[in-house]
Design a protein around this motif. Structure first.
Motif, PDB file in Angstrom:
ATOM      1  N   SER A  49       0.977  62.704  30.398  1.00 14.73           N
ATOM      2  CA  SER A  49       0.585  63.925  31.111  1.00 14.73           C
ATOM      3  C   SER A  49      -0.420  64.767  30.346  1.00 14.73           C
ATOM      4  O   SER A  49      -1.001  65.706  30.910  1.00 14.73           O
ATOM      5  CB  SER A  49       1.818  64.768  31.451  1.00 14.73           C
TER       6      SER A  49
ATOM      7  N   ARG B 282      -4.344  63.583  22.198  1.00 14.25           N
ATOM      8  CA  ARG B 282      -5.325  62.777  22.931  1.00 14.25           C
ATOM      9  C   ARG B 282      -6.262  62.024  21.994  1.00 14.25           C
ATOM     10  O   ARG B 282      -6.632  60.875  22.248  1.00 14.25           O
ATOM     11  CB  ARG B 282      -6.129  63.677  23.875  1.00 14.25           C
TER      12      ARG B 282
ATOM     13  N   TYR C 246     -15.565  62.362  27.227  1.00 11.78           N
ATOM     14  CA  TYR C 246     -15.928  62.423  28.642  1.00 11.78           C
ATOM     15  C   TYR C 246     -17.290  61.786  28.937  1.00 11.78           C
ATOM     16  O   TYR C 246     -17.626  61.546  30.087  1.00 11.78           O
ATOM     17  CB  TYR C 246     -15.935  63.876  29.116  1.00 11.78           C
TER      18      TYR C 246
ATOM     19  N   PHE D  73      -3.177  63.758  29.650  1.00 10.43           N
ATOM     20  CA  PHE D  73      -4.425  63.371  30.301  1.00 10.43           C
ATOM     21  C   PHE D  73      -4.309  63.663  31.797  1.00 10.43           C
ATOM     22  O   PHE D  73      -3.558  62.980  32.502  1.00 10.43           O
ATOM     23  CB  PHE D  73      -4.693  61.879  30.113  1.00 10.43           C
ATOM     24  N   PRO D  74      -5.015  64.666  32.301  1.00 12.46           N
ATOM     25  CA  PRO D  74      -4.945  64.957  33.738  1.00 12.46           C
ATOM     26  C   PRO D  74      -5.278  63.751  34.605  1.00 12.46           C
ATOM     27  O   PRO D  74      -4.744  63.588  35.703  1.00 12.46           O
ATOM     28  CB  PRO D  74      -5.976  66.082  33.916  1.00 12.46           C
ATOM     29  N   ASP D  75      -6.156  62.887  34.095  1.00  7.89           N
ATOM     30  CA  ASP D  75      -6.488  61.645  34.785  1.00  7.89           C
ATOM     31  C   ASP D  75      -6.216  60.513  33.804  1.00  7.89           C
ATOM     32  O   ASP D  75      -7.005  60.255  32.897  1.00  7.89           O
ATOM     33  CB  ASP D  75      -7.956  61.653  35.219  1.00  7.89           C
ATOM     34  N   TYR D  76      -5.072  59.830  33.984  1.00  8.25           N
ATOM     35  CA  TYR D  76      -4.713  58.816  32.996  1.00  8.25           C
ATOM     36  C   TYR D  76      -5.396  57.476  33.239  1.00  8.25           C
ATOM     37  O   TYR D  76      -5.159  56.510  32.515  1.00  8.25           O
ATOM     38  CB  TYR D  76      -3.193  58.641  32.922  1.00  8.25           C
ATOM     39  N   SER D  77      -6.280  57.416  34.237  1.00  9.80           N
ATOM     40  CA  SER D  77      -6.984  56.158  34.508  1.00  9.80           C
ATOM     41  C   SER D  77      -8.010  55.828  33.438  1.00  9.80           C
ATOM     42  O   SER D  77      -8.420  54.672  33.285  1.00  9.80           O
ATOM     43  CB  SER D  77      -7.689  56.232  35.863  1.00  9.80           C
TER      44      SER D  77
ATOM     45  N   ASN E 168     -11.001  57.026  33.588  1.00  4.72           N
ATOM     46  CA  ASN E 168     -12.312  57.197  34.212  1.00  4.72           C
ATOM     47  C   ASN E 168     -12.937  58.540  33.883  1.00  4.72           C
ATOM     48  O   ASN E 168     -14.153  58.705  34.002  1.00  4.72           O
ATOM     49  CB  ASN E 168     -12.194  57.045  35.735  1.00  4.72           C
ATOM     50  N   THR E 169     -12.100  59.510  33.485  1.00  2.00           N
ATOM     51  CA  THR E 169     -12.595  60.845  33.160  1.00  2.00           C
ATOM     52  C   THR E 169     -12.655  61.022  31.645  1.00  2.00           C
ATOM     53  O   THR E 169     -13.727  61.153  31.058  1.00  2.00           O
ATOM     54  CB  THR E 169     -11.694  61.924  33.793  1.00  2.00           C
ATOM     55  N   ASP E 170     -11.500  61.028  31.025  1.00  7.65           N
ATOM     56  CA  ASP E 170     -11.390  61.086  29.568  1.00  7.65           C
ATOM     57  C   ASP E 170     -11.179  59.658  29.084  1.00  7.65           C
ATOM     58  O   ASP E 170     -10.132  59.054  29.329  1.00  7.65           O
ATOM     59  CB  ASP E 170     -10.222  61.992  29.176  1.00  7.65           C
TER      60      ASP E 170
ATOM     61  N   THR F 283      -1.115  49.877  33.201  1.00  8.84           N
ATOM     62  CA  THR F 283      -0.154  50.440  34.158  1.00  8.84           C
ATOM     63  C   THR F 283       0.395  49.425  35.148  1.00  8.84           C
ATOM     64  O   THR F 283       1.425  49.687  35.779  1.00  8.84           O
ATOM     65  CB  THR F 283      -0.814  51.584  34.951  1.00  8.84           C
TER      66      THR F 283
END
Length: 535
Positions: free
Chosen positions: A348, A474, A451, A350-354, A356-358, A365
């Motif tokens: 959590s 992170r 990013y 990472f707001p976007d755990y994919s 693709n953002t960070d 997964t």
């Protein structure tokens, strides 16, 4: 081809002469189990370098399980991969936190680590304790053999004498690092230097955490001018920046160790590294892959692993194989061990755990559940895939063993990203010599790399201590920082931050503050009446 310096190559020699014995503090008069004597090894400048390679090699190699390891728990010795320094250290720094859990509860010492319910007979805590003293013993012997008195009559040239003096400084650094590990995890261990009288009935005395802090500090400052200048020297050997990085980290935690804050000093030594010319490597995902030895822009000091010459099931081999159910073509191995996973609490961050953002979010997964509903189930929790045995181009590791059993990934004990984080935190905690504008700039440099642009950059009012703790998670996850960071922020044992299965409860619960440090192994207490339990 992946090339290494001569120090790396000399680890082959260290396999042959490694003393193969990790022994307790009460048994410092053991005789060597091989035919080489000090007179054989320390009779030439090359012999000194080969002996220094043994000291470095002990970070990445395991000993012979049949000789000399009387005090390492038998269940650890039986599986040599478990006796590797990094695997032992990593387990205590990561499995005890939100960042990692291991599926196999039957493995020696695993049960109770994530639940924060270990005992003084835990095999992993005892294994690390004795491994540290084994490596300190190697350092002490080298320091003893390289004293001015020992080398002055051997007919070495002035150039050789100066080089051996540098080797001695490096051994003192490696010893200081091991004592830092003991101070951080065990608080008040026994204390032995090269002056300890071997072959007597004298037993080591215990040292207070504050006195040990002062000793490590004095050692690191004393050797400064004898080490390679920052950003110079052979890859894999300690230079000035390695000592500065340890000092910066130690000063950041000084209030935990001594109850006296030293945030100004943490800033001072972070700035020395920054001003020496280190920079962030351009691609975060290249920091922990098979050709990361090329990252001399960011790497400050590493444990060097080689799929051909440092084969064991600890180290980065453990971090490559360990993540549960990860396909071999992703990890660069021959398959996974179904072990390592992380909690939903860490994901959590990472707001976007994919990813693709960070880009720092690297999780496998497929078939894994986000929620860690069961602690010892391989499909329960996402599997971090940060350590991958592939090159930047996606090719095979340079020194890949044909069976793809062993890792070629070097482990960064110190890298430049941590230095920016140390600076920023020390500024926010009131240290002088830095400023919040610069701290914000350093944090945003890390986030711009993560990013790929400035979309993740934060504003001044977002730069808080809690944000820095999350950002350290992170940036540094799976690099053996998390327990130390959570202790410093008073979130390791308290209810201020809970994660799945903390305290043995699915939702997490607070535990006794005594868990902020590990107990001295009961076996050492029994063999040395000078020791008292530290909790």
């Amino acid at each position: 081809m992946k090339t290494r310096n001569s120090m790396k190559a000399l680890k082959i020699f260290s396999v042959a002469i490694l003393l193969s014995a990790a022994f307790g503090c009460g048994k410092l008069d053991l005789k060597p189990t091989n035919d080489l004597t000090a007179d054989d090894v320390f009779n030439s400048p090359l012999g000194y370098k080969q002996a220094l390679a043994k000291v470095y090699g002990a970070f990445a190699l395991t000993g012979n399980a049949t000789t000399g390891q009387q005090d390492i728990p038998a269940e650890i010795v039986k599986d040599e991969g478990n006796s590797d320094f990094l695997r032992l250290y990593w387990n205590l720094q990561e499995l005890t936190t939100d960042e990692a859990a291991w599926s196999w509860s039957s493995d020696a010492g695993i049960l109770g680590l994530h639940e924060l319910s270990w005992s003084s007979t835990n095999a992993i805590t005892a294994g690390l304790y004795y491994r540290c003293f084994f490596q300190i013993t190697l350092c002490n012997d080298f320091i003893r053999q390289s004293s001015d008195e020992r080398i002055s009559g051997k007919g070495f040239s002035e150039t050789d004498l100066q080089e051996i003096k540098r080797y001695r400084a490096e051994a003192r650094f490696l010893r200081a690092y091991q004592y830092w590990v003991l101070m951080d995890l065990f608080a008040s261990p026994p204390f032995v230097t090269e002056d300890f009288k071997l072959g007597t009935k004298e037993l080591p005395q215990q040292i207070s955490r504050t006195d040990l802090f002062n000793y490590i500090e004095s050692e690191l400052t004393a050797i400064d001018s004898d080490l390679f200048p920052a950003k110079t020297g052979e890859y894999g050997r300690a230079n000035q920046a390695a000592a500065w990085a340890l000092l910066s980290r130690m000063y950041l935690n000084a209030e935990v160790y001594t109850k006296t804050p030293k945030y100004t000093e943490a800033i001072t030594y972070a700035k020395k590294i920054i001003e020496a010319g280190y920079t962030l490597h351009g691609n975060y995902r290249e920091l922990t892959i098979a050709d990361n030895h090329l990252n001399t822009d960011e790497n400050i000091f590493t444990i060097n692993y080689d799929g051909t010459h440092t084969q064991n099931y600890g180290g980065t081999t453990y971090l490559m194989h360990g993540p549960a159910n990860v396909p071999a073509d992703i990890s660069g191995s021959n398959g996974d061990w179904g072990g390592l996973r992380t909690t939903q609490n860490f994901v959590s961050l990472f707001p976007d755990y994919s990813g693709n953002t960070d880009q720092r979010a690297m999780f496998y997964t497929t078939g894994q559940t986000l929620e860690m509903d069961e602690l010892y189930l391989s499909k329960s929790g996402f599997s971090p895939i940060k350590f991958r045995n592939k090159t930047k181009s996606g090719g095979d590791a340079p020194h890949l063993d044909p069976a793809k059993d062993f890792s070629d990934i070097d482990f960064p004990l110190f890298r430049f990203g941590e230095v920016y984080l140390n600076y920023a935190e020390a500024v926010l905690r009131g240290g002088t010599g830095g400023d919040q504008t610069t701290a914000l700039d350093y944090l945003n440099k890390l986030r711009t790399r993560a990013y790929g642009n400035t979309s993740g950059n934060i504003s001044a009012n977002q730069l808080t201590l809690d944000f820095i703790l999350d950002e350290r998670g992170r940036e540094l996850y799976f690099e053996a920082h998390r327990r130390t960071d959570l202790v410093r922020f008073n979130k390791f044992t308290t209810a201020d931050y809970l994660w799945a299965w903390k305290g043995g409860v699915k939702a997490g619960t607070a535990v006794s503050a005594s868990r902020n440090i590990f107990p001295i192994p009961s076996s050492d207490l029994a063999s040395n009446p000078n020791l008292k339990q530290n909790q």
